[in-house]
Design a protein around this motif. Structure first.
Motif, PDB file in Angstrom:
ATOM      1  N   UNK A 192       3.786 -19.375  -2.161  1.00  0.00           N
ATOM      2  CA  UNK A 192       3.439 -18.021  -1.741  1.00  0.00           C
ATOM      3  C   UNK A 192       1.940 -17.786  -1.899  1.00  0.00           C
ATOM      4  N   UNK A 193       1.344 -18.408  -2.911  1.00  0.00           N
ATOM      5  CA  UNK A 193      -0.115 -18.278  -3.087  1.00  0.00           C
ATOM      6  C   UNK A 193      -0.852 -18.928  -1.926  1.00  0.00           C
ATOM      7  N   UNK A 194      -0.365 -20.075  -1.434  1.00  0.00           N
ATOM      8  CA  UNK A 194      -1.006 -20.719  -0.290  1.00  0.00           C
ATOM      9  C   UNK A 194      -0.896 -19.854   0.956  1.00  0.00           C
ATOM     10  N   UNK A 195       0.261 -19.198   1.105  1.00  0.00           N
ATOM     11  CA  UNK A 195       0.429 -18.320   2.270  1.00  0.00           C
ATOM     12  C   UNK A 195      -0.509 -17.124   2.169  1.00  0.00           C
ATOM     13  N   UNK A 196      -0.646 -16.585   0.972  1.00  0.00           N
ATOM     14  CA  UNK A 196      -1.529 -15.420   0.787  1.00  0.00           C
ATOM     15  C   UNK A 196      -2.980 -15.769   1.074  1.00  0.00           C
ATOM     16  N   UNK A 202      -2.434 -28.149   8.278  1.00  0.00           N
ATOM     17  CA  UNK A 202      -3.018 -29.483   8.059  1.00  0.00           C
ATOM     18  C   UNK A 202      -3.295 -29.700   6.587  1.00  0.00           C
ATOM     19  N   UNK A 203      -3.901 -28.698   5.953  1.00  0.00           N
ATOM     20  CA  UNK A 203      -4.159 -28.814   4.514  1.00  0.00           C
ATOM     21  C   UNK A 203      -2.844 -28.873   3.732  1.00  0.00           C
ATOM     22  N   UNK A 204      -1.840 -28.156   4.188  1.00  0.00           N
ATOM     23  CA  UNK A 204      -0.555 -28.169   3.500  1.00  0.00           C
ATOM     24  C   UNK A 204       0.084 -29.551   3.566  1.00  0.00           C
ATOM     25  N   UNK A 205      -0.023 -30.243   4.724  1.00  0.00           N
ATOM     26  CA  UNK A 205       0.547 -31.578   4.839  1.00  0.00           C
ATOM     27  C   UNK A 205      -0.217 -32.575   3.971  1.00  0.00           C
ATOM     28  N   UNK A 206      -1.503 -32.399   3.874  1.00  0.00           N
ATOM     29  CA  UNK A 206      -2.307 -33.283   3.000  1.00  0.00           C
ATOM     30  C   UNK A 206      -1.925 -33.072   1.545  1.00  0.00           C
ATOM     31  N   UNK A 207      -1.742 -31.821   1.149  1.00  0.00           N
ATOM     32  CA  UNK A 207      -1.337 -31.532  -0.237  1.00  0.00           C
ATOM     33  C   UNK A 207       0.060 -32.094  -0.516  1.00  0.00           C
TER      34      UNK A 207
END
Length: 603
Positions: A192-196, A202-207
């Motif tokens: 939820x913090x990433x969405x906020x 792309x960054x989410x897939x790398x993480x």
């Protein structure tokens, strides 16, 4: 994703792969964009706008207080970076209603999910949290209802990054907990913090990739980890599934094509609708054809009449002559009216003063109640005719009218309004007719009997019954006399001074009427009696000798038989050995003729 229920309407997401070269050749055209079915012609090239449009469309239909709806949102995404497929995002199972959600929220969501996953061509992605027991997964439980063998169900495990320390999802990924034929894939989504903070995909897939690499326990199941591997597996499974379903899909497509081709031929040849006058002529032709078909159905001249049931004008005639007439014949005005009710009505109408004669008010009161019972079958007849007219209107639509759906709807609405406009006046007229009968009761009608004619009818019926009884008694007496002569039956009649004998038999004197032994004169003028004198059944009442014997024909009860006696004036029974010169009328015995004559002489 959000803190509360997010998916409140089914989202049908169609991914369409576009050629990368085509996107590069058009400098002003975005490489990725989306289109909504509810907003035709509008292009969304910003995925934040797409997300906002999904939320706005959900609130527009479902409201803003967490309610759900089964009406889907259809979205197309065009991109060179996707695989061509259709994804459907369904709401999660909610057990406790919140906000504006109905009390049966769980049942409604389950029915909504089953509506999509029961299709055999559907691949089910059963998403479950890895930090919970898979045996309690609602998604797996719903999938097993329609795919018991797990042949088209893929398990997707989320929330691996928040599992308790010392635990992992390896048993589930190895298909050891709840086995599925297609296995499981683990993913790590944005928090939820990433969405906020609007973290990009792309960054989410790398993480996600970095997280799996930092956890060595998942190194042996690397091909089952990550969104990228999930997309590849889905693509392979979908290709195999399509290849398996292709013969069935080809057959269904051919059947649908043949059906549509036949429907197209039924609409007739193409019409020239280029000019305004051509369109007007075509419209006039369609309307005239509709009117002709409607009239043919009413008159019974249509070639489309069924053979298994009545339809059109024949059905309306049946309603009037059979259904309505039978209901009127079944109306019994005395069904709920007894003699005691009539007496009570008469007493109530006389009030405190009472009455000597029968008043007219109770008669009118009872008649009006019977008239009111005509209302129900009359209104029922009107409703049946109204329904049949609607069926005729639907059946009268020409086949080629189906090529113009808007015109078909407008014509159906206009005809419905026209038929409905006649239903209300018809009901009003029926009620007014019944009200007129209520207001005035025509006692001068030739079918109305009335008091005088009623009494006359009763008296005539009584006289007719008496005549019929007398005629039957005469016929029976003649037959009995004819049977009794050979046996030596003798009738003796005595008075003061002996018995008149005529040719060896006893005689009855002075009979004025053969029907009833009327006017018996003195024994001195006795004469021979004909067989016709016994033409009745009679009870002979004792009278003084000075008065003539008079027996009314309506009270006769004299029958030939053995051991009959006539009544003595004193009221005692007299036989052949007990009378000597006293006043008596006679007796009838059966036996030896000599004994009868001796008894007569002695008398």
């Amino acid at each position: 994703r959000g803190p509360d229920i997010c998916t409140r309407r089914p989202l049908v997401l169609q991914l369409i792969k576009t050629p990368a070269a085509a996107a590069a050749a058009a400098p002003g055209q975005p490489s990725e964009w989306g289109e909504f079915l509810h907003a035709p012609g509008k292009v969304f090239d910003d995925f934040d706008r797409i997300r906002a449009e999904i939320q706005n469309e959900t609130d527009r239909v479902s409201g803003g207080n967490k309610n759900i709806s089964d009406k889907p949102i259809r979205l197309k995404i065009f991109s060179p970076n996707v695989l061509t497929m259709t994804l459907i995002d369904l709401p999660g199972i909610t057990k406790v209603p919140v906000g504006d959600q109905p009390s049966n929220i769980e049942q409604r969501i389950r029915e909504m999910v089953l509506q999509y996953i029961r299709e055999p061509s559907c691949i089910i992605l059963a998403v479950s949290a890895a930090n919970t027991d898979l045996a309690n997964s609602d998604a797996l439980q719903m999938a097993q209802l329609v795919d018991a063998e797990g042949a088209r169900t893929i398990g997707v495990l989320t929330k691996l990054d928040i599992m308790d320390r010392g635990t992992n999802a390896l048993p589930a990924l190895r298909n050891l907990v709840v086995p599925l034929r297609l296995g499981y894939v683990a993913v790590v989504n944005r928090s939820q913090a990433d969405i906020n903070t609007n973290k990009s995909m792309t960054d989410a897939r790398s993480s996600e990739q970095a997280w799996f690499e930092s956890h060595s326990e998942y190194s042996e199941v690397t091909k089952q980890c990550g969104v990228g591997n999930l997309a590849k597996r889905i693509n392979v499974i979908l290709g195999n599934h399509i290849r398996l379903m292709l013969p069935t899909l080809r057959r269904q497509i051919n059947e649908a094509l043949e059906a549509k081709s036949a429907e197209l031929k039924s609409y007739g040849p193409a019409l020239d609708l280029d000019s305004e006058s051509a369109r007007g002529a075509a419209l006039l032709q369609l309307l005239c054809g509709y009117a002709e078909r409607f009239g043919a159905l009413l008159q019974g001249h249509s070639e489309d009449m069924p053979l298994c049931e009545l339809m059109g004008g024949a059905r309306i005639r049946h309603i009037f002559q059979e259904v309505f007439a039978r209901q009127l014949r079944q109306l019994d005005p005395f069904r709920e009216l007894g003699d005691e009710d009539v007496r009570t009505a008469i007493k109530n109408s006389s009030g405190v003063a009472g009455t000597l004669l029968i008043p007219q008010e109770p008669f009118e009161l009872l008649v009006r109640r019977s008239i009111g019972r005509l209302m129900s079958p009359s209104l029922s007849c009107k409703d049946l005719v109204h329904e049949e007219l609607l069926k005729i209107a639907e059946a009268a639509a020409p086949k080629d009218l189906g090529r113009f759906p808007a015109l078909q709807r407008r014509l159906a609405a206009a005809v419905l309004e026209y038929i409905q406009s006649g239903a209300e006046p018809a009901e009003k007229m029926i009620r007014e007719l019944v009200a007129c009968e209520h207001e005035y009761i025509n006692t001068d009608h030739p079918d109305f009997i009335g008091g005088t004619r009623a009494v006359k009818a009763v008296m005539e019926a009584r006289e007719a019954r008496k005549a019929a009884a007398l005629e039957g008694a005469q016929d029976g007496s003649k037959q009995d006399m004819n049977k009794a002569k050979p046996a030596g039956n003798t009738m003796l009649l005595a008075g003061s001074g002996g018995v008149g004998n005529g040719g060896g038999g006893a005689g009855l004197s002075g009979l004025a009427a053969p029907a009833g032994l009327k006017g018996l004169r003195d024994s001195s003028s006795s004469s021979m009696v004909n067989d016709d004198v016994l033409a009745g059944r009679g009870r002979i009442a004792p009278l003084p000798r000075s008065n003539p014997l008079s027996i009314d024909s309506a009270e006769t009860d004299l029958v030939l038989g053995s051991s009959y006696s006539l009544s003595h004036p004193s009221g005692s029974r007299q036989d052949s050995s007990s009378h000597s010169g006293s006043s008596w009328f006679g007796w009838l015995t059966k036996g030896d003729s000599g004994r009868e004559r001796a008894a007569g002489r002695e008398g």
